[in-house]
Motif scaffolding. Sequence first.
Motif, mmCIF file in Angstrom:
data_model
loop_
_atom_site.group_PDB
_atom_site.id
_atom_site.type_symbol
_atom_site.label_atom_id
_atom_site.label_comp_id
_atom_site.label_asym_id
_atom_site.label_seq_id
_atom_site.Cartn_x
_atom_site.Cartn_y
_atom_site.Cartn_z
ATOM 1 N N ARG A 90 -6.693 -4.885 11.931
ATOM 2 C CA ARG A 90 -7.571 -4.046 13.047
ATOM 3 C C ARG A 90 -8.515 -3.411 12.251
ATOM 4 O O ARG A 90 -9.414 -2.499 13.065
ATOM 5 C CB ARG A 90 -6.621 -3.355 14.134
ATOM 6 C CG ARG A 90 -5.686 -4.346 14.696
ATOM 7 C CD ARG A 90 -4.875 -3.498 15.644
ATOM 8 N NE ARG A 90 -5.835 -2.946 16.790
ATOM 9 C CZ ARG A 90 -5.184 -2.050 18.087
ATOM 10 N NH1 ARG A 90 -3.626 -1.867 17.769
ATOM 11 N NH2 ARG A 90 -5.864 -1.466 18.664
ATOM 12 N N LYS A 91 -8.808 -3.769 11.009
ATOM 13 C CA LYS A 91 -9.863 -2.889 10.155
ATOM 14 C C LYS A 91 -9.655 -1.407 10.285
ATOM 15 O O LYS A 91 -10.558 -0.716 10.388
ATOM 16 C CB LYS A 91 -11.297 -3.261 10.543
ATOM 17 C CG LYS A 91 -11.369 -4.776 10.589
ATOM 18 C CD LYS A 91 -12.899 -5.317 10.796
ATOM 19 C CE LYS A 91 -12.924 -6.725 10.949
ATOM 20 N NZ LYS A 91 -12.633 -7.313 9.548
ATOM 21 N N GLY A 92 -8.423 -0.863 10.185
ATOM 22 C CA GLY A 92 -8.005 0.427 10.371
ATOM 23 C C GLY A 92 -8.085 1.244 9.000
ATOM 24 O O GLY A 92 -8.235 0.653 7.917
ATOM 25 N N VAL A 93 -7.634 2.321 9.110
ATOM 26 C CA VAL A 93 -7.551 3.296 7.940
ATOM 27 C C VAL A 93 -5.899 3.212 7.671
ATOM 28 O O VAL A 93 -4.966 3.570 8.428
ATOM 29 C CB VAL A 93 -7.922 4.604 8.231
ATOM 30 C CG1 VAL A 93 -7.652 5.629 6.945
ATOM 31 C CG2 VAL A 93 -9.457 4.574 8.411
ATOM 32 N N LEU A 94 -5.646 3.372 6.361
ATOM 33 C CA LEU A 94 -4.173 3.245 5.833
ATOM 34 C C LEU A 94 -3.824 4.287 4.905
ATOM 35 O O LEU A 94 -4.689 4.502 4.080
ATOM 36 C CB LEU A 94 -3.799 1.868 5.289
ATOM 37 C CG LEU A 94 -2.393 1.794 4.946
ATOM 38 C CD1 LEU A 94 -1.478 1.589 6.348
ATOM 39 C CD2 LEU A 94 -2.037 0.338 4.222
ATOM 40 N N ILE A 95 -2.973 5.238 5.373
ATOM 41 C CA ILE A 95 -2.457 6.316 4.303
ATOM 42 C C ILE A 95 -1.346 5.823 3.816
ATOM 43 O O ILE A 95 -0.480 5.430 4.336
ATOM 44 C CB ILE A 95 -2.529 7.583 5.282
ATOM 45 C CG1 ILE A 95 -3.769 8.060 5.964
ATOM 46 C CG2 ILE A 95 -1.753 8.737 4.541
ATOM 47 C CD1 ILE A 95 -3.555 9.238 6.845
ATOM 48 N N ASP A 138 -2.672 -2.158 -0.500
ATOM 49 C CA ASP A 138 -3.692 -1.058 -0.871
ATOM 50 C C ASP A 138 -3.498 0.163 0.059
ATOM 51 O O ASP A 138 -3.093 -0.247 1.412
ATOM 52 C CB ASP A 138 -4.864 -1.699 -1.275
ATOM 53 C CG ASP A 138 -5.715 -2.221 0.041
ATOM 54 O OD1 ASP A 138 -5.162 -2.329 1.219
ATOM 55 O OD2 ASP A 138 -6.983 -2.290 -0.025
ATOM 56 N N TRP A 139 -4.384 0.960 -0.086
ATOM 57 C CA TRP A 139 -4.531 2.269 0.976
ATOM 58 C C TRP A 139 -5.688 2.945 0.748
ATOM 59 O O TRP A 139 -6.331 2.654 -0.195
ATOM 60 C CB TRP A 139 -3.166 3.128 1.140
ATOM 61 C CG TRP A 139 -2.813 3.478 -0.444
ATOM 62 C CD1 TRP A 139 -3.168 4.427 -1.176
ATOM 63 C CD2 TRP A 139 -1.729 2.607 -1.209
ATOM 64 N NE1 TRP A 139 -2.671 4.432 -2.549
ATOM 65 C CE2 TRP A 139 -1.715 3.376 -2.442
ATOM 66 C CE3 TRP A 139 -0.969 1.481 -1.113
ATOM 67 C CZ2 TRP A 139 -0.837 2.815 -3.534
ATOM 68 C CZ3 TRP A 139 -0.370 0.801 -2.209
ATOM 69 C CH2 TRP A 139 -0.167 1.553 -3.304
ATOM 70 N N ASP A 140 -6.260 3.615 1.840
ATOM 71 C CA ASP A 140 -7.313 4.262 1.625
ATOM 72 C C ASP A 140 -7.158 5.660 1.121
ATOM 73 O O ASP A 140 -8.306 6.289 0.697
ATOM 74 C CB ASP A 140 -8.082 4.313 3.215
ATOM 75 C CG ASP A 140 -8.245 2.879 3.412
ATOM 76 O OD1 ASP A 140 -8.848 1.977 2.843
ATOM 77 O OD2 ASP A 140 -7.787 2.453 4.489
ATOM 78 N N GLN A 141 -5.990 6.256 1.515
ATOM 79 C CA GLN A 141 -5.816 7.564 1.206
ATOM 80 C C GLN A 141 -4.294 7.688 0.619
ATOM 81 O O GLN A 141 -3.318 7.066 1.158
ATOM 82 C CB GLN A 141 -6.020 8.776 2.454
ATOM 83 C CG GLN A 141 -7.212 8.650 3.252
ATOM 84 C CD GLN A 141 -7.354 9.384 4.488
ATOM 85 O OE1 GLN A 141 -6.620 10.555 4.462
ATOM 86 N NE2 GLN A 141 -8.070 9.057 5.457
ATOM 87 N N GLY A 142 -4.219 8.612 -0.265
ATOM 88 C CA GLY A 142 -2.661 8.741 -0.730
ATOM 89 C C GLY A 142 -2.802 9.531 -1.776
ATOM 90 O O GLY A 142 -3.751 9.982 -2.531
#
Length: 330
Positions: free
Chosen positions: A42-47, A76-80
Amino acid sequence: MPPCGADGSARICGRLAPSPTGYAHLGNAWAFLLAWLAVRARKGVLILRLEDIDPQRSRPEFAAALLEDLRWLGLDWDQGPDVGGPLGPYEQSRRGAAYAEALARLEAAGLTYPCFCTRKELRLLAAAPHVDDAGAPYPGTCRELNAAQREALFRSGRRAAVRLRCPGESVEFEDALLGPQSFRLEECGGDFALRRSDGVVAYQLAVAVDDALMGVNQVVRGRDILPSTPRQIALLRLLGHNAPQYAHIPLLLDGEGRRLAKRHRSLALRSLREQGVTPRRIVGLLSRLAGLNPRGVPVSPAELLPDFALERLPGTDQRVTDQDLRQLAP
């Protein structure tokens, strides 16, 4: 795009939340793969958030290994903790101030009380017969102690945990896989701990606070966590936050029907990697069990995205058989 949760938008924001108390195994990979797909489709953001709140069990070498193993798998993830982001820190062990502030708000509202029950007493409760993963219900032993009784216990040297005075009404929510859910908190263990007697913040409070402050609005996790969900929703509501959309996925079991866990050391991702198993073979097996890849051909997580939908996942737990494991071999 604004950071996850920064503008109150409807953009999907999910999270991977591993606990660095051991090496990631196939059961972890199953849950993290499905959570990753649910966000990325869903083209979201992943933490990625390390749930290392327990200092006795969490180890930095496991934390480093978790990140390495998940990236090796193709996630992979966008924040972490390794990539940063606007909503950190991304390790619970560094988020104590946020938990203290939330606990203070609950205490000021009269929603908590000190509990002086010893570990031995609580172990006896845990050993009593009970019907589900919530454990034996706490009987409210310390709930109605008066000020003088509490002071006497403090003077005697007894340390106190902090428990929530659980609301009496039912907690209802719509699970994306399981449908409508309704629980009374007494069915989920009753008044639960927010802070242990040794000062360590309890899992339920840390998770609820982190999901709220990080703007998480989608949580995909194993159905074994379902008894925790009403507790976390109750906390979120008491603190003035909306609850995420939850999807409790089926579990991955071994050939004997036991949930895959850290005791299955031969199924740790790094053990499989050392044996020459490729990440594409692992994802191929997991996606076949999830009903996303009927022939189980080796694939990357990204290749599963075009046809992914939570509704396609099976409604029952899935077993990893000896034949499955033999097919993983190079």
